[in-house]
Scaffold this active site. Structure first.
Site, PDB file in Angstrom:
ATOM      1  N   ASP A   1     -54.624  69.018  20.163  1.00  0.00           N
ATOM      2  CA  ASP A   1     -55.746  69.579  19.397  1.00  0.00           C
ATOM      3  C   ASP A   1     -55.358  69.696  17.922  1.00  0.00           C
ATOM      4  OD1 ASP A   1     -58.453  71.134  19.315  1.00  0.00           O
ATOM      5  OD2 ASP A   1     -57.003  72.449  18.345  1.00  0.00           O
TER       6      ASP A   1
ATOM      7  N   LYS B   1     -64.706  67.111  14.856  1.00  0.00           N
ATOM      8  CA  LYS B   1     -63.539  66.528  15.534  1.00  0.00           C
ATOM      9  C   LYS B   1     -63.187  67.323  16.771  1.00  0.00           C
ATOM     10  CE  LYS B   1     -59.838  68.387  15.544  1.00  0.00           C
ATOM     11  NZ  LYS B   1     -58.742  69.402  15.560  1.00  0.00           N
TER      12      LYS B   1
ATOM     13  N   ILE C   1     -65.869  77.212  14.058  1.00  0.00           N
ATOM     14  CA  ILE C   1     -65.834  76.230  12.963  1.00  0.00           C
ATOM     15  C   ILE C   1     -67.175  76.186  12.222  1.00  0.00           C
ATOM     16  CG2 ILE C   1     -66.501  74.150  14.295  1.00  0.00           C
ATOM     17  CD1 ILE C   1     -63.782  74.378  11.558  1.00  0.00           C
TER      18      ILE C   1
ATOM     19  N   SER D   1     -77.909  77.798  19.284  1.00  0.00           N
ATOM     20  CA  SER D   1     -76.799  78.609  19.772  1.00  0.00           C
ATOM     21  C   SER D   1     -77.224  79.323  21.042  1.00  0.00           C
ATOM     22  CB  SER D   1     -76.393  79.634  18.709  1.00  0.00           C
ATOM     23  OG  SER D   1     -75.454  80.535  19.261  1.00  0.00           O
TER      24      SER D   1
END
Lengths: 309, 309
Positions: free
Chosen positions: A167, A89, A13, A35
């Protein structure tokens, strides 16, 4: 002056949406990334959020794009470091964590923004506007997609906290809780769960209204849909309004007639809104979609279905 | 002037506690009861809450003692009728309903009081006082009782919304959320569920701390305990305090030494507190125990166990 932003978690995402959208938005400057696996161009990069917070790099805000499990602790540390926080989210695995981080942001006087990308569509805004002050008599959500296409090889979605079919279902719920003028509650939920998995592959939910009077309120979530995918929400009101959201909330039909059709610019709008919140010094926390999922699990009746391979 | 109270729902908890306790408390006058099956002495009696609200009988408050499913609608109608509301535990089947009724009570400027009877013990108050500002390093809840003894023939406890072993477990959670200085979150929950039932007969829960630092936080709920029953909560802190609540929160041991032992007067204290709230014009809503149960279901991993007969 652009807000200095760090994106934490460079999964799908972040790559697909946050990085390109932030690059285009002149209110933000990407000041760092976190990361565990590589960085992003020549932007300062850190392996962990802790290393970022200790680095001394000047930041205004962080966007949390990693999976939900560690979000509370990272958000808490970010707020303690004086930073504003945007959360992908679902914001946290449990509502308890969302309540606590909301209180912590208030205590620290920092901005907290929980994003629900499906809410950022012109057709959804128009549906909300049309339903204001109406009495809803019927709601049906039909959210059916092919898990093999959308989540290839993602085992975590089948684990507790991975939400299973909720989900995608939580996207539908985030539209429902935005457009309905009054809340609905979970009355019952059938959770069809593969014998070899922990989370449901399909769910049939009946809601009950918070308002006085009869209403038929249902949702049908299914992750086994091949061929055409369905992301549909239908609403009827006591005064005869018939409203249909199609294609995940990008198209609105009124009485069968296409009324709004807008290309999805969900993440563009999310970052426009985040800049507004930062300028105005106010939080935007919406726990309703997560609460509705939690209540489905609370009242859910598990039925076994064939193993998912 | 005593507060005029109606008790709605004359099941076991109303008969055992609410009716005798209200009869002794001079701040309250029992003005009506609502029961589908018979009344209470010569107190005005109604078959439904709706009939009570339409009766014109003068009331200040209602106590909701029926099972949780219809509570939201009855509480909403009571608030709309200008009445204050006390809710037995658990207040509602879902947190969504509790959030909505809390907002509605605020909008109507009426008092809402969610009772959690296990919180009303001197040993629990003292534990809360001792743990204030402490850093907890260990929590263990052991809540084990015999469902056949405590819930003979009650099929609804095995249905969705009946909570299963969380029906007693939520009492433990209501103590935990009261005494701990900071919240805990559910990390994982194993839900042992009889093959022929919808809700768990046992659960092993691991919590995670909201505070920075390591802590071992667990709960072991079991409804299959014959012989001696266990309602135990143990807490240890970073500075070496060892605190043990025994017998459902009526006894407190510090470092192994019995420090508080008080006969349970839970419902007496509940109604003393309710009278205070009514005089002071403030609500007391505690959603934390219900949220913790909801989060256990959200993150629960169901394992099948032998049928319950």
């Amino acid at each position: 002056m652009a807000f200095k932003l760090a994106i934490i978690g460079l999964g799908k995402i972040a790559q697909d949406q946050h990085l390109p959208v932030v690059a285009k938005n002149r209110d933000f400057e990407l000041a760092a990334v976190v990361s565990s696996r590589g960085g992003h161009g020549d932007v300062p990069s850190f392996k962990t959020a802790g290393e970022l917070f200790r680095s001394g790099i000047k930041l205004d805000a962080v966007a949390l794009c990693m999976p939900p499990e560690p979000r509370f602790a990272i958000a808490r540390d970010a707020l303690d470091a004086g930073l504003h926080v945007l959360m992908e989210k679902p914001p946290t695995p449990t509502v308890g964590e969302l309540d606590a981080i909301t209180a912590h942001a208030e205590a620290r006087k920092r901005i907290l923004f929980t994003t629900w990308h499906s809410q950022y569509n012109k057709a959804v805004d128009e549906a909300q506007r049309l339903l204001k002050d109406k009495r809803v008599t019927r709601l049906h959500v039909s959210w059916k997609e092919d898990v093999r296409h959308w989540h290839p090889g993602q085992d975590w979605i089948w684990e507790p906290g991975g939400f299973g079919v909720f989900d995608p279902g939580i996207n539908a719920f985030s539209i429902v809780t935005k457009i309905l003028p009054q809340p609905v509650f979970v009355k019952s939920a059938m959770l069809e769960t593969p014998r070899n998995k922990a989370t449901p592959i399909a769910a049939q939910i009946t809601f009950k209204p918070s308002w006085d009077g009869a209403a038929e309120l249902t949702a049908d979530l299914d992750w086994r849909q091949t061929g055409e995918q369905s992301w549909n929400i239908d609403v009827e009101t006591a005064d005869g309004l018939q409203l249909a959201l199609r294609r995940g909330g990008t198209e609105l039909y009124i009485g069968g007639k296409l009324t709004v059709q807008a290309p999805p610019e969900e993440y563009e709008d999310i970052y426009v809104h985040f800049a507004e919140l930062l300028r105005e010094g106010r939080s935007h926390v919406d726990g309703a979609p997560l609460q509705l999922v939690s209540d489905c699990f609370m009242l859910g009746r598990r039925t076994d279905t064939e193993p998912f391979l």
